[in-house]
Design an enzyme around this catalytic site. Structure first.
Site, mmCIF file in Angstrom:
data_model
loop_
_atom_site.group_PDB
_atom_site.id
_atom_site.type_symbol
_atom_site.label_atom_id
_atom_site.label_comp_id
_atom_site.label_asym_id
_atom_site.label_seq_id
_atom_site.Cartn_x
_atom_site.Cartn_y
_atom_site.Cartn_z
ATOM 1 N N TYR A 142 0.823 -1.256 -0.003
ATOM 2 C CA TYR A 142 0.147 0.000 0.079
ATOM 3 C C TYR A 142 0.656 1.142 0.056
ATOM 4 O O TYR A 142 0.241 2.328 -0.376
ATOM 5 C CB TYR A 142 -0.739 0.212 1.330
ATOM 6 N N LYS A 191 3.348 -15.413 2.253
ATOM 7 C CA LYS A 191 3.390 -16.131 0.990
ATOM 8 C C LYS A 191 4.723 -16.509 0.661
ATOM 9 O O LYS A 191 5.004 -15.867 -0.466
ATOM 10 C CB LYS A 191 2.525 -15.021 0.110
ATOM 11 N N ASP A 223 -3.136 -18.023 1.659
ATOM 12 C CA ASP A 223 -4.189 -18.765 1.065
ATOM 13 C C ASP A 223 -4.924 -19.976 1.942
ATOM 14 O O ASP A 223 -6.133 -19.949 2.085
ATOM 15 C CB ASP A 223 -3.847 -19.306 -0.043
ATOM 16 N N ASP A 247 -5.315 -6.626 6.137
ATOM 17 C CA ASP A 247 -6.484 -5.977 5.855
ATOM 18 C C ASP A 247 -7.502 -6.889 5.106
ATOM 19 O O ASP A 247 -8.588 -6.622 5.823
ATOM 20 C CB ASP A 247 -6.256 -5.177 4.500
#
Ligand code: NAD
Length: 357
Positions: A142, A191, A223, A247
Protein backbone atom coordinates in the site's frame (compact mmCIF):
# COMPACT_ATOMS: atom_id res chain seq x y z
CA UNK A 1 -2.85 6.20 38.37
CA UNK A 2 -3.75 9.24 36.28
CA UNK A 3 -4.11 9.31 32.49
CA UNK A 4 -5.12 11.96 29.94
CA UNK A 5 -7.41 10.68 27.22
CA UNK A 6 -8.18 12.61 24.02
CA UNK A 7 -11.73 12.03 22.81
CA UNK A 8 -12.48 12.19 19.09
CA UNK A 9 -16.25 11.72 18.98
CA UNK A 10 -16.54 12.36 15.24
CA UNK A 11 -19.76 11.97 13.28
CA UNK A 12 -22.97 9.95 13.04
CA UNK A 13 -23.25 7.59 16.01
CA UNK A 14 -19.69 8.57 17.10
CA UNK A 15 -20.74 10.98 19.89
CA UNK A 16 -23.31 8.50 21.33
CA UNK A 17 -20.94 5.53 21.49
CA UNK A 18 -17.95 7.52 22.77
CA UNK A 19 -20.07 9.03 25.56
CA UNK A 20 -21.14 5.52 26.52
CA UNK A 21 -17.52 4.31 26.68
CA UNK A 22 -16.54 7.38 28.71
CA UNK A 23 -19.20 6.50 31.31
CA UNK A 24 -17.74 2.99 31.52
CA UNK A 25 -14.19 4.37 31.86
CA UNK A 26 -15.30 6.79 34.61
CA UNK A 27 -16.93 3.97 36.56
CA UNK A 28 -13.83 1.78 36.12
CA UNK A 29 -11.58 4.59 37.36
CA UNK A 30 -13.81 5.07 40.41
CA UNK A 31 -13.89 1.35 41.18
CA UNK A 32 -10.12 0.86 40.93
CA UNK A 33 -8.96 4.23 42.30
CA UNK A 34 -7.62 5.85 39.10
CA UNK A 35 -8.15 9.25 37.51
CA UNK A 36 -8.89 9.61 33.80
CA UNK A 37 -9.03 13.17 32.38
CA UNK A 38 -10.98 13.50 29.14
CA UNK A 39 -10.45 16.27 26.55
CA UNK A 40 -12.63 16.34 23.42
CA UNK A 41 -11.22 17.39 20.03
CA UNK A 42 -12.91 17.79 16.66
CA UNK A 43 -12.38 15.36 13.79
CA UNK A 44 -14.14 14.42 10.53
CA UNK A 45 -17.35 16.10 9.37
CA UNK A 46 -17.90 17.78 12.73
CA UNK A 47 -14.47 19.42 12.38
CA UNK A 48 -15.24 20.51 8.79
CA UNK A 49 -18.45 22.18 9.98
CA UNK A 50 -16.64 24.05 12.78
CA UNK A 51 -13.23 24.83 11.25
CA UNK A 52 -13.31 23.95 7.54
CA UNK A 53 -10.68 21.20 8.06
CA UNK A 54 -11.36 17.51 8.73
CA UNK A 55 -8.25 17.28 10.90
CA UNK A 56 -7.55 20.60 12.66
CA UNK A 57 -4.00 21.22 13.96
CA UNK A 58 -5.39 21.56 17.47
CA UNK A 59 -6.68 17.98 17.29
CA UNK A 60 -3.29 16.62 16.25
CA UNK A 61 -1.53 18.61 18.98
CA UNK A 62 -4.08 17.51 21.59
CA UNK A 63 -3.72 13.84 20.66
CA UNK A 64 0.09 14.08 20.70
CA UNK A 65 -0.09 15.59 24.19
CA UNK A 66 -2.43 12.86 25.49
CA UNK A 67 -1.67 9.42 26.91
CA UNK A 68 -4.11 7.83 24.47
CA UNK A 69 -6.91 8.55 22.05
CA UNK A 70 -10.47 7.18 21.93
CA UNK A 71 -12.19 7.65 18.57
CA UNK A 72 -15.86 7.12 17.64
CA UNK A 73 -16.24 7.19 13.87
CA UNK A 74 -16.18 9.72 11.05
CA UNK A 75 -18.00 10.42 7.81
CA UNK A 76 -21.49 10.71 6.43
CA UNK A 77 -23.38 11.78 3.29
CA UNK A 78 -23.27 15.45 4.32
CA UNK A 79 -19.52 15.56 3.64
CA UNK A 80 -19.33 13.23 0.63
CA UNK A 81 -18.79 16.19 -1.72
CA UNK A 82 -15.66 17.38 0.11
CA UNK A 83 -12.45 17.23 -1.96
CA UNK A 84 -10.49 13.96 -1.34
CA UNK A 85 -7.83 15.80 0.68
CA UNK A 86 -10.43 17.08 3.17
CA UNK A 87 -12.78 14.09 3.41
CA UNK A 88 -13.62 13.02 6.96
CA UNK A 89 -12.05 9.59 6.32
CA UNK A 90 -8.80 11.29 5.23
CA UNK A 91 -8.52 12.66 8.77
CA UNK A 92 -8.11 9.08 10.03
CA UNK A 93 -5.05 8.50 7.85
CA UNK A 94 -3.73 11.90 8.96
CA UNK A 95 -4.08 11.24 12.66
CA UNK A 96 -2.61 7.72 12.37
CA UNK A 97 0.41 9.13 10.52
CA UNK A 98 0.81 12.02 13.00
CA UNK A 99 0.81 9.58 15.91
CA UNK A 100 3.21 7.18 14.14
CA UNK A 101 0.84 4.22 14.47
CA UNK A 102 2.32 1.25 12.59
CA UNK A 103 0.35 -1.59 14.16
CA UNK A 104 -3.31 -2.43 13.98
CA UNK A 105 -4.69 -4.84 16.56
CA UNK A 106 -8.04 -6.32 15.64
CA UNK A 107 -9.62 -8.91 17.87
CA UNK A 108 -12.28 -11.13 16.33
CA UNK A 109 -14.09 -12.95 19.08
CA UNK A 110 -17.17 -15.11 18.86
CA UNK A 111 -19.09 -14.71 22.11
CA UNK A 112 -20.78 -17.93 23.17
CA UNK A 113 -24.02 -16.00 23.69
CA UNK A 114 -23.90 -14.77 20.08
CA UNK A 115 -23.10 -17.98 18.23
CA UNK A 116 -26.34 -17.82 16.24
CA UNK A 117 -25.17 -14.51 14.72
CA UNK A 118 -22.17 -16.20 13.07
CA UNK A 119 -22.48 -17.24 9.43
CA UNK A 120 -20.25 -20.26 10.23
CA UNK A 121 -21.64 -23.82 10.31
CA UNK A 122 -23.09 -24.58 13.76
CA UNK A 123 -20.50 -27.24 14.69
CA UNK A 124 -17.67 -24.78 13.93
CA UNK A 125 -19.32 -21.84 15.70
CA UNK A 126 -20.00 -24.12 18.66
CA UNK A 127 -16.26 -24.26 19.46
CA UNK A 128 -16.06 -20.45 19.55
CA UNK A 129 -12.92 -18.46 18.76
CA UNK A 130 -10.93 -15.52 20.05
CA UNK A 131 -8.39 -14.26 17.49
CA UNK A 132 -6.12 -11.22 17.76
CA UNK A 133 -4.93 -10.04 14.36
CA UNK A 134 -1.75 -7.96 14.47
CA UNK A 135 -1.54 -6.18 11.14
CA UNK A 136 1.38 -4.07 9.93
CA UNK A 137 -0.14 -0.70 9.05
CA UNK A 138 2.36 1.61 7.38
CA UNK A 139 4.45 -0.54 5.02
CA UNK A 140 4.13 -3.10 2.24
CA UNK A 141 2.36 -2.81 -1.08
CA UNK A 142 0.00 0.00 0.00
CA UNK A 143 3.01 2.27 0.45
CA UNK A 144 5.55 0.79 -2.01
CA UNK A 145 6.63 2.15 -5.35
CA UNK A 146 3.85 2.14 -7.94
CA UNK A 147 3.22 3.42 -11.38
CA UNK A 148 2.14 2.88 -14.95
CA UNK A 149 4.35 2.21 -17.92
CA UNK A 150 4.40 0.80 -21.40
CA UNK A 151 5.23 -2.89 -21.37
CA UNK A 152 5.43 -5.62 -24.00
CA UNK A 153 1.63 -5.75 -24.23
CA UNK A 154 1.01 -2.03 -24.03
CA UNK A 155 -0.07 -0.11 -20.91
CA UNK A 156 0.57 -1.82 -17.58
CA UNK A 157 0.51 -0.86 -13.91
CA UNK A 158 2.54 -2.10 -10.96
CA UNK A 159 2.62 -1.89 -7.14
CA UNK A 160 5.55 -3.06 -5.04
CA UNK A 161 5.55 -5.05 -1.82
CA UNK A 162 8.64 -4.00 0.13
CA UNK A 163 9.41 -4.62 3.80
CA UNK A 164 12.52 -3.67 5.72
CA UNK A 165 13.82 -5.96 8.44
CA UNK A 166 13.22 -3.14 10.92
CA UNK A 167 9.52 -2.94 9.98
CA UNK A 168 9.11 -6.70 10.38
CA UNK A 169 10.98 -6.77 13.69
CA UNK A 170 8.85 -4.08 15.27
CA UNK A 171 5.54 -5.67 14.23
CA UNK A 172 6.76 -9.13 15.29
CA UNK A 173 7.66 -7.70 18.69
CA UNK A 174 4.10 -6.40 19.11
CA UNK A 175 2.75 -9.83 18.16
CA UNK A 176 4.97 -11.72 20.62
CA UNK A 177 4.26 -9.23 23.44
CA UNK A 178 0.54 -9.53 22.70
CA UNK A 179 0.76 -13.33 22.75
CA UNK A 180 2.48 -13.16 26.14
CA UNK A 181 -0.68 -11.45 27.47
CA UNK A 182 -2.87 -14.16 25.88
CA UNK A 183 -2.38 -17.86 25.07
CA UNK A 184 1.28 -17.61 23.96
CA UNK A 185 0.63 -18.77 20.43
CA UNK A 186 1.56 -16.82 17.28
CA UNK A 187 0.73 -17.80 13.71
CA UNK A 188 2.71 -15.72 11.22
CA UNK A 189 1.04 -15.45 7.83
CA UNK A 190 2.97 -14.89 4.61
CA UNK A 191 3.33 -16.08 1.02
CA UNK A 192 6.92 -17.22 1.29
CA UNK A 193 6.51 -19.92 -1.37
CA UNK A 194 6.30 -17.08 -3.92
CA UNK A 195 7.33 -13.70 -2.51
CA UNK A 196 10.85 -12.63 -1.52
CA UNK A 197 9.41 -10.05 0.88
CA UNK A 198 7.58 -12.92 2.60
CA UNK A 199 10.82 -14.91 2.89
CA UNK A 200 12.44 -11.99 4.72
CA UNK A 201 9.25 -11.73 6.80
CA UNK A 202 9.44 -15.39 7.82
CA UNK A 203 13.20 -15.34 8.58
CA UNK A 204 12.87 -12.20 10.69
CA UNK A 205 9.85 -13.39 12.67
CA UNK A 206 11.77 -16.59 13.50
CA UNK A 207 14.81 -14.62 14.67
CA UNK A 208 12.54 -12.51 16.91
CA UNK A 209 10.90 -15.66 18.30
CA UNK A 210 14.18 -16.56 20.05
CA UNK A 211 13.50 -13.70 22.51
CA UNK A 212 10.13 -15.26 23.40
CA UNK A 213 10.83 -18.92 24.23
CA UNK A 214 7.44 -19.32 25.93
CA UNK A 215 5.58 -18.46 22.72
CA UNK A 216 4.82 -21.14 20.11
CA UNK A 217 5.37 -19.81 16.59
CA UNK A 218 3.85 -21.42 13.49
CA UNK A 219 3.96 -20.24 9.87
CA UNK A 220 0.96 -20.37 7.57
CA UNK A 221 0.56 -19.38 3.94
CA UNK A 222 -2.04 -16.69 3.38
CA UNK A 223 -4.24 -18.76 1.05
CA UNK A 224 -4.41 -21.52 3.65
CA UNK A 225 -5.08 -18.94 6.39
CA UNK A 226 -8.10 -17.60 4.49
CA UNK A 227 -9.52 -21.15 4.47
CA UNK A 228 -8.60 -21.95 8.07
CA UNK A 229 -10.44 -18.86 9.39
CA UNK A 230 -13.72 -20.36 8.19
CA UNK A 231 -12.79 -24.02 8.69
CA UNK A 232 -11.17 -24.02 12.11
CA UNK A 233 -10.96 -20.51 13.60
CA UNK A 234 -10.50 -21.93 17.12
CA UNK A 235 -6.87 -22.82 16.27
CA UNK A 236 -5.82 -19.13 16.16
CA UNK A 237 -4.63 -17.05 19.10
CA UNK A 238 -2.44 -14.23 17.70
CA UNK A 239 -2.03 -13.77 13.94
CA UNK A 240 0.77 -11.50 12.70
CA UNK A 241 0.84 -10.43 9.08
CA UNK A 242 1.60 -7.73 6.55
CA UNK A 243 -0.52 -4.73 5.69
CA UNK A 244 -2.44 -6.16 2.70
CA UNK A 245 -2.86 -9.72 4.03
CA UNK A 246 -3.98 -8.23 7.37
CA UNK A 247 -6.44 -5.92 5.68
CA UNK A 248 -8.17 -8.84 3.96
CA UNK A 249 -7.94 -11.43 6.74
CA UNK A 250 -9.10 -9.05 9.49
CA UNK A 251 -12.27 -8.26 7.53
CA UNK A 252 -12.85 -11.97 6.95
CA UNK A 253 -12.33 -12.76 10.64
CA UNK A 254 -14.62 -9.95 11.79
CA UNK A 255 -17.39 -11.01 9.44
CA UNK A 256 -17.43 -14.57 10.76
CA UNK A 257 -18.27 -13.22 14.24
CA UNK A 258 -21.48 -11.90 12.64
CA UNK A 259 -21.70 -8.78 14.81
CA UNK A 260 -20.02 -5.62 13.54
CA UNK A 261 -21.28 -3.55 16.50
CA UNK A 262 -19.15 -5.67 18.87
CA UNK A 263 -15.67 -5.35 17.39
CA UNK A 264 -13.02 -3.00 18.79
CA UNK A 265 -9.57 -2.15 17.45
CA UNK A 266 -6.33 -0.51 18.48
CA UNK A 267 -3.63 1.24 16.49
CA UNK A 268 -0.24 1.36 18.20
CA UNK A 269 3.17 2.88 17.55
CA UNK A 270 6.57 2.92 19.20
CA UNK A 271 5.27 4.54 22.40
CA UNK A 272 2.54 3.45 24.77
CA UNK A 273 0.11 5.94 23.22
CA UNK A 274 -2.43 4.32 20.94
CA UNK A 275 -5.65 5.15 19.15
CA UNK A 276 -8.65 2.98 19.99
CA UNK A 277 -11.81 2.77 17.92
CA UNK A 278 -14.65 0.46 16.88
CA UNK A 279 -14.17 -1.18 13.47
CA UNK A 280 -17.57 -0.04 12.22
CA UNK A 281 -18.31 3.33 10.63
CA UNK A 282 -20.51 6.24 11.64
CA UNK A 283 -23.79 4.44 10.78
CA UNK A 284 -25.57 7.61 9.54
CA UNK A 285 -28.76 5.54 9.03
CA UNK A 286 -29.24 5.19 12.81
CA UNK A 287 -27.40 8.29 14.11
CA UNK A 288 -29.16 10.29 16.82
CA UNK A 289 -31.76 7.56 17.50
CA UNK A 290 -30.14 6.17 20.67
CA UNK A 291 -30.14 2.64 19.22
CA UNK A 292 -26.45 2.21 18.25
CA UNK A 293 -24.59 -0.64 19.89
CA UNK A 294 -21.86 0.99 22.02
CA UNK A 295 -20.11 -2.29 22.88
CA UNK A 296 -17.37 -2.08 20.20
CA UNK A 297 -16.38 1.32 21.61
CA UNK A 298 -16.61 0.12 25.22
CA UNK A 299 -14.32 -2.80 24.29
CA UNK A 300 -11.98 -0.34 22.52
CA UNK A 301 -11.75 1.55 25.83
CA UNK A 302 -10.92 -1.75 27.54
CA UNK A 303 -8.13 -2.34 24.99
CA UNK A 304 -6.78 1.12 25.83
CA UNK A 305 -6.53 0.15 29.49
CA UNK A 306 -4.81 -3.14 28.62
CA UNK A 307 -2.39 -2.05 25.89
CA UNK A 308 -1.61 1.61 26.65
CA UNK A 309 -2.00 1.82 30.43
CA UNK A 310 -1.15 -1.79 31.48
CA UNK A 311 -4.34 -1.90 33.57
CA UNK A 312 -5.09 -5.60 33.06
CA UNK A 313 -7.52 -6.14 35.95
CA UNK A 314 -9.49 -3.08 34.96
CA UNK A 315 -9.69 -4.21 31.30
CA UNK A 316 -10.79 -7.69 32.44
CA UNK A 317 -13.54 -6.10 34.55
CA UNK A 318 -14.97 -4.30 31.50
CA UNK A 319 -14.69 -7.40 29.27
CA UNK A 320 -16.40 -9.51 31.95
CA UNK A 321 -19.23 -6.99 32.32
CA UNK A 322 -19.83 -7.12 28.55
CA UNK A 323 -19.75 -10.90 28.60
CA UNK A 324 -22.24 -11.04 31.44
CA UNK A 325 -24.48 -8.54 29.66
CA UNK A 326 -24.67 -10.91 26.68
CA UNK A 327 -25.01 -14.05 28.79
CA UNK A 328 -28.00 -12.47 30.56
CA UNK A 329 -29.67 -12.25 27.15
CA UNK A 330 -29.63 -8.47 26.70
CA UNK A 331 -29.45 -7.37 23.08
CA UNK A 332 -29.20 -4.21 20.99
CA UNK A 333 -31.19 -3.92 17.75
CA UNK A 334 -28.23 -4.98 15.58
CA UNK A 335 -27.69 -8.14 17.65
CA UNK A 336 -31.35 -9.11 17.94
CA UNK A 337 -32.01 -9.12 14.19
CA UNK A 338 -35.46 -10.59 13.53
CA UNK A 339 -35.54 -12.75 16.64
CA UNK A 340 -38.26 -10.67 18.30
CA UNK A 341 -36.14 -10.26 21.46
CA UNK A 342 -36.74 -6.97 23.29
CA UNK A 343 -33.86 -4.63 22.46
CA UNK A 344 -32.12 -2.05 24.61
CA UNK A 345 -31.23 1.51 23.64
CA UNK A 346 -27.65 2.84 23.71
CA UNK A 347 -28.22 4.48 27.11
CA UNK A 348 -29.90 1.36 28.52
CA UNK A 349 -26.95 -0.81 27.40
CA UNK A 350 -24.58 1.63 29.08
CA UNK A 351 -26.58 1.58 32.32
CA UNK A 352 -26.69 -2.24 32.37
CA UNK A 353 -22.95 -2.54 31.76
CA UNK A 354 -22.25 0.04 34.50
CA UNK A 355 -24.40 -2.04 36.86
CA UNK A 356 -22.51 -5.22 35.94
CA UNK A 357 -19.05 -3.65 36.35
P1 NAD B 1 -21.08 1.48 8.86
O1 NAD B 1 -20.19 0.57 9.62
O2 NAD B 1 -21.20 2.87 9.38
O3 NAD B 1 -22.56 0.85 8.79
C1 NAD B 1 -22.85 -0.40 8.18
C2 NAD B 1 -24.17 -0.94 8.78
O4 NAD B 1 -23.92 -1.40 10.11
C3 NAD B 1 -25.26 0.11 8.90
O5 NAD B 1 -26.52 -0.48 8.67
C4 NAD B 1 -25.20 0.56 10.33
O6 NAD B 1 -26.43 1.03 10.87
C5 NAD B 1 -24.73 -0.71 11.04
N1 NAD B 1 -23.90 -0.41 12.22
C6 NAD B 1 -22.61 -0.01 12.23
N2 NAD B 1 -22.19 0.19 13.49
C7 NAD B 1 -23.24 -0.09 14.29
C8 NAD B 1 -23.42 -0.06 15.70
N3 NAD B 1 -22.45 0.30 16.56
N4 NAD B 1 -24.63 -0.40 16.19
C9 NAD B 1 -25.63 -0.78 15.36
N5 NAD B 1 -25.51 -0.84 14.02
C10 NAD B 1 -24.32 -0.48 13.49
O7 NAD B 1 -20.56 1.49 7.35
P2 NAD B 1 -21.04 2.36 6.09
O8 NAD B 1 -22.53 2.52 6.13
O9 NAD B 1 -20.40 1.73 4.94
O10 NAD B 1 -20.35 3.78 6.29
C11 NAD B 1 -21.00 4.91 6.88
C12 NAD B 1 -20.01 6.06 7.01
O11 NAD B 1 -18.96 5.67 7.93
C13 NAD B 1 -19.29 6.40 5.71
O12 NAD B 1 -19.17 7.81 5.64
C14 NAD B 1 -17.93 5.75 5.82
O13 NAD B 1 -16.94 6.39 5.08
C15 NAD B 1 -17.68 5.89 7.31
N6 NAD B 1 -16.74 4.91 7.89
C16 NAD B 1 -15.97 5.36 8.90
C17 NAD B 1 -15.09 4.50 9.55
C18 NAD B 1 -14.29 5.02 10.69
O14 NAD B 1 -14.61 6.08 11.21
N7 NAD B 1 -13.29 4.31 11.15
C19 NAD B 1 -15.03 3.15 9.16
C20 NAD B 1 -15.88 2.70 8.13
C21 NAD B 1 -16.74 3.60 7.50
Amino acid sequence: MEFNIALLRGDGIGPEIVDSAVDVLKKTAEKFGHKFNFTPYLIGGAAIDETGKSLPDETVEGCLASDSVLLGSVGGPKWDSQPPSNRPEKALLGIRAALGLFTNLRPAKLYSALKEASPLRADIAEKGFDIMIVRELTGGIYFGERGRRNGENGEEAYDTECYSKMEIERIAKVAFETAMKRNKNVISIDKSNVLESSRLWRETVHEMAKDYPEVTLTDMLVDNAAMQIVKNPAQFDVIVTSNMFGDILSDEASQVTGSIGMLPSASLGATKRGMYEPIHGSAPDIAGQNIANPIATILSASMMLRYSFDLEKEADAIDNAVNKFLELGFRTADLAGNTGVKTLSTTEVTEKILELL
